[in-house]
Enzyme design. Structure first.
Site, mmCIF file in Angstrom:
data_model
loop_
_atom_site.group_PDB
_atom_site.id
_atom_site.type_symbol
_atom_site.label_atom_id
_atom_site.label_comp_id
_atom_site.label_asym_id
_atom_site.label_seq_id
_atom_site.Cartn_x
_atom_site.Cartn_y
_atom_site.Cartn_z
ATOM 1 N N GLY A 223 -23.054 11.984 -50.715
ATOM 2 C CA GLY A 223 -23.885 12.929 -51.798
ATOM 3 C C GLY A 223 -23.018 12.487 -53.100
ATOM 4 O O GLY A 223 -23.622 11.803 -53.885
ATOM 5 N N GLY B 92 -32.023 9.567 -48.575
ATOM 6 C CA GLY B 92 -30.889 10.325 -48.799
ATOM 7 C C GLY B 92 -30.158 10.256 -47.311
ATOM 8 O O GLY B 92 -29.451 11.186 -47.066
ATOM 9 N N ASN C 79 -12.305 13.400 -50.038
ATOM 10 C CA ASN C 79 -12.091 14.837 -50.767
ATOM 11 C C ASN C 79 -12.117 15.896 -49.891
ATOM 12 O O ASN C 79 -12.280 16.828 -50.181
ATOM 13 C CB ASN C 79 -13.088 14.855 -52.029
ATOM 14 C CG ASN C 79 -14.393 15.063 -51.789
ATOM 15 O OD1 ASN C 79 -14.770 15.049 -50.464
ATOM 16 N ND2 ASN C 79 -15.421 14.770 -52.375
ATOM 17 N N GLU D 128 -22.792 19.738 -51.812
ATOM 18 C CA GLU D 128 -23.136 20.882 -50.976
ATOM 19 C C GLU D 128 -22.174 22.038 -51.433
ATOM 20 O O GLU D 128 -22.340 23.315 -51.685
ATOM 21 C CB GLU D 128 -23.195 20.944 -49.834
ATOM 22 C CG GLU D 128 -24.370 19.820 -49.156
ATOM 23 C CD GLU D 128 -25.601 19.714 -49.856
ATOM 24 O OE1 GLU D 128 -25.838 20.759 -50.299
ATOM 25 O OE2 GLU D 128 -26.512 18.945 -49.829
#
EC number: 4.1.-.-
Length: 590
Positions: free
Chosen positions: A410, A433, A487, A493
């Site tokens: 993302g 996506g 991460n 999101e």
């Protein structure tokens, strides 16, 4: 005796009178240039699996059927040759659905061969029986069960044509053959061997009146722009560059067409994308849908533009915004004809030159940021530094222009589209996506081009979806380097939750040791916690591929797409600035 039985089973040798259907399928694939098949074995497809192996076709066996389709997707996209995935019945087929949908939205030609229970067991509750074709029909160009042994070659010929777009929009096709049919012998008189021959794709030519009309629009335009997509890859870029030179148009590529026009060309102004879309008075799309990535072509996003559409399929010609002129033709032929019609035209390139200056400055500023962005408040590495390390290795152990680059995730995908600028071949999931493509795409790329570096940069969430394919890379010696931006979150999101809802829930991941995962599968793996260690780790990964570099990155880094509201999913447009413009346009119309 055994040798003779083997020859008859494979359909080879002078003793052959009849040929099993599985042998005809294998022969068809070989005649169409298929030298490898991606798949996961199961009893329902064993007859074809066996025939392919006996004929010397390489079987790339994977850990998940969806990954087989992703690998075939990458092979097709990079080579231009329709690739094949093969999966068994029931869950083998259903596991492909997301990957098939991704290929469908991306308009990637590929053939998925599925298993199917024997006909005598129909409606009796056989093993792994499910309506495969009903599931896949909405996301394929053709989904069919082949029950007539003597019609199999004809059916494969039609499916291959449909996949390539010979009868409409290109994309995946699905064929399944009941196992008993695969074992049936077909006598020579009924084999329909004329369908074995690979046929050239038709190249429809543009109508001269349409060419003249587009040339007139270009002459009248002050700020023409061309945006290319996947359909533009029917050309090597030569005709596209000719038209850019003849028209004076500014040029924007998309992830679908990266590398057709070099960044050094005066028309290439990707870093000034917003200004191009806002100010152009003539937009020419070449093999590109006007989907959410281009604001659906809305007048709110392209407020001053007349539109010309050029494509060889209707899906890239009439969606969302109709053209003043629409040319249904092979894009290369159309571009060449328009360039010829402009041979006496001297374009005013002042607008384009201004954009190029902005592009160069922004690109250089961003390149500098790749090397200097500070760690986050949590002390962890900014994702930009991954791309900075790759840039620093360019001309040393890497030629980024020749490196096949892949981005997945993302936030990471957003960083990657800005940080990956030199690679002439670049892959990501595209408009669908779909997460989890990095490792299977990389394997498909590395097996297609074993002499070229293949580097995939992925978020940790996306990597986890297909992490077991590191095992596939090791077993098949696919020299890939996977760099994980770890991460510990689904960060695009997570950012949306924090900014717009005030509650972060279900978007944090564990601090997993992905380098350890890679080592457990037999690949080289390193973990990096200091940006100063990145170059050395990537250098060692390239020397010991397949390899994985696990980079501990900060959650504090918000990608450009996060900042523009992609995770929020606005009402009218994908990005907040476009959505605001759309709202204003609608209010003005009240």
């Amino acid at each position: 005796m055994a040798d003779r039985q083997d020859a008859e089973r494979s359909g080879a040798g002078p003793a052959r009178q009849s040929v099993p259907v599985a042998s005809l399928v294998a022969e068809f694939l070989q005649e169409h240039g298929v030298d490898r098949v991606f798949g996961l074995q199961g009893g329902h497809i064993q007859p074809i699996w066996d025939q392919l192996a006996r004929r010397g076709v390489r079987i790339v066996d994977v850990r998940d059927e969806g990954s087989a389709v992703h690998m075939a997707h990458a092979h097709t996209e990079l080579t231009g040759q329709t690739a094949v995935a093969m999966v068994t019945a029931g869950p083998g087929v259903t596991n492909t659905v997301t990957a098939v949908a991704n290929a469908s939205v991306s308009r990637i030609p590929l053939l998925v061969i599925g298993g199917c229970p024997p006909i005598p067991q129909s409606n009796m509750g056989p093993l792994q029986d499910i309506p495969h074709t009903a599931i896949l029909e909405p996301i394929t160009r053709l989904a069919r069960t082949l029950r007539s042994a003597d019609q199999v070659l004809r059916e494969f010929d039609e499916a291959w044509a449909r996949a390539s777009g010979d009868r409409g929009e290109p994309g995946p096709v699905y064929l399944e053959i009941p196992t008993d049919v695969l074992r049936r012998d077909v006598p020579p008189a009924l084999q329909m061997r004329e369908h074995l021959r690979a046929k050239p794709k038709r190249r429809p030519q543009p109508h001269p009146d349409d060419v003249a009309a587009v040339a007139d629009l270009i002459r009248a335009a002050e700020k023409p722009a061309i945006i290319s997509g996947r359909g533009a890859r029917t050309t090597d870029g030569t005709d596209l560059v000719r038209l850019l030179d003849a028209s004076g148009a500014a040029y924007l590529d998309t992830q679908e067409s990266r590398g057709l026009v070099p960044d050094s060309h005066p028309a290439a102004v990707g870093s000034a994308r917003s200004a191009v879309m806002r100010d152009t008075d003539l937009l020419i799309t070449v093999g590109r849908q006007l989907d959410y990535q281009l604001g659906m072509g809305s007048p709110a996003v392209f407020p001053h533009a007349k539109v010309v559409r050029i494509a060889d399929t209707a899906s890239e010609l009439i969606d969302n915004r109709r053209g003043e002129v629409e040319i249904l033709a092979e894009p290369g032929a159309a571009l060449a004809a328009i360039a010829d019609a402009l041979k006496d035209h001297t374009p005013d390139t002042s607008w384009r030159d201004e954009l190029k200056a902005k592009h160069r400055k922004r690109a250089e500023d961003y390149r500098q940021a790749l090397h200097s962005t500070e760690n986050g408040a949590d002390g962890h590495i900014h994702p930009n530094r991954i791309f900075g390390a790759l840039d620093a290795l360019d001309g040393d152990v890497l030629d980024l222009g020749e490196t096949i680059m892949i981005a997945d995730g993302g936030d990471l995908l957003s960083f990657g589209r800005l940080g990956i600028t030199k690679a002439r071949r670049y892959l990501d999931a595209g408009a669908f996506g779909c997460l989890g493509v990095a490792t299977p795409f990389a394997i498909g790329a590395a097996l297609a081009y074993p002499d070229r570096p293949v580097v995939a940069v992925t978020g940790d969430g996306a990597f986890g979806i297909t992490a077991t394919e590191i095992d596939t890379a090791v077993r098949h010696d696919a020299k890939i380097v996977v760099i994980v931006s770890n991460n510990r979150a689904w960060n695009i999101e997570r950012y949306d939750q924090a900014e717009n809802y005030g509650l972060v829930v279900g978007t944090d991941l564990a601090d997993s040791d992905y380098a350890g995962v890679a080592r457990a599968f037999g690949a080289h793996g390193e973990r990096v916690t200091d940006p100063a260690e990145l170059e050395g780790a990537i250098r060692r990964a390239l020397a010991n591929a397949p390899a994985l570099v696990d980079v501990v990155t900060t959650q504090d880094a918000a990608s450009p797409d996060s900042g523009k509201g992609l995770g929020f999913v606005p009402d009218y447009q994908a990005l907040t600035p476009w959505n605001d413009a759309e709202v204003a346009r609608r209010q003005e119309g009240i």
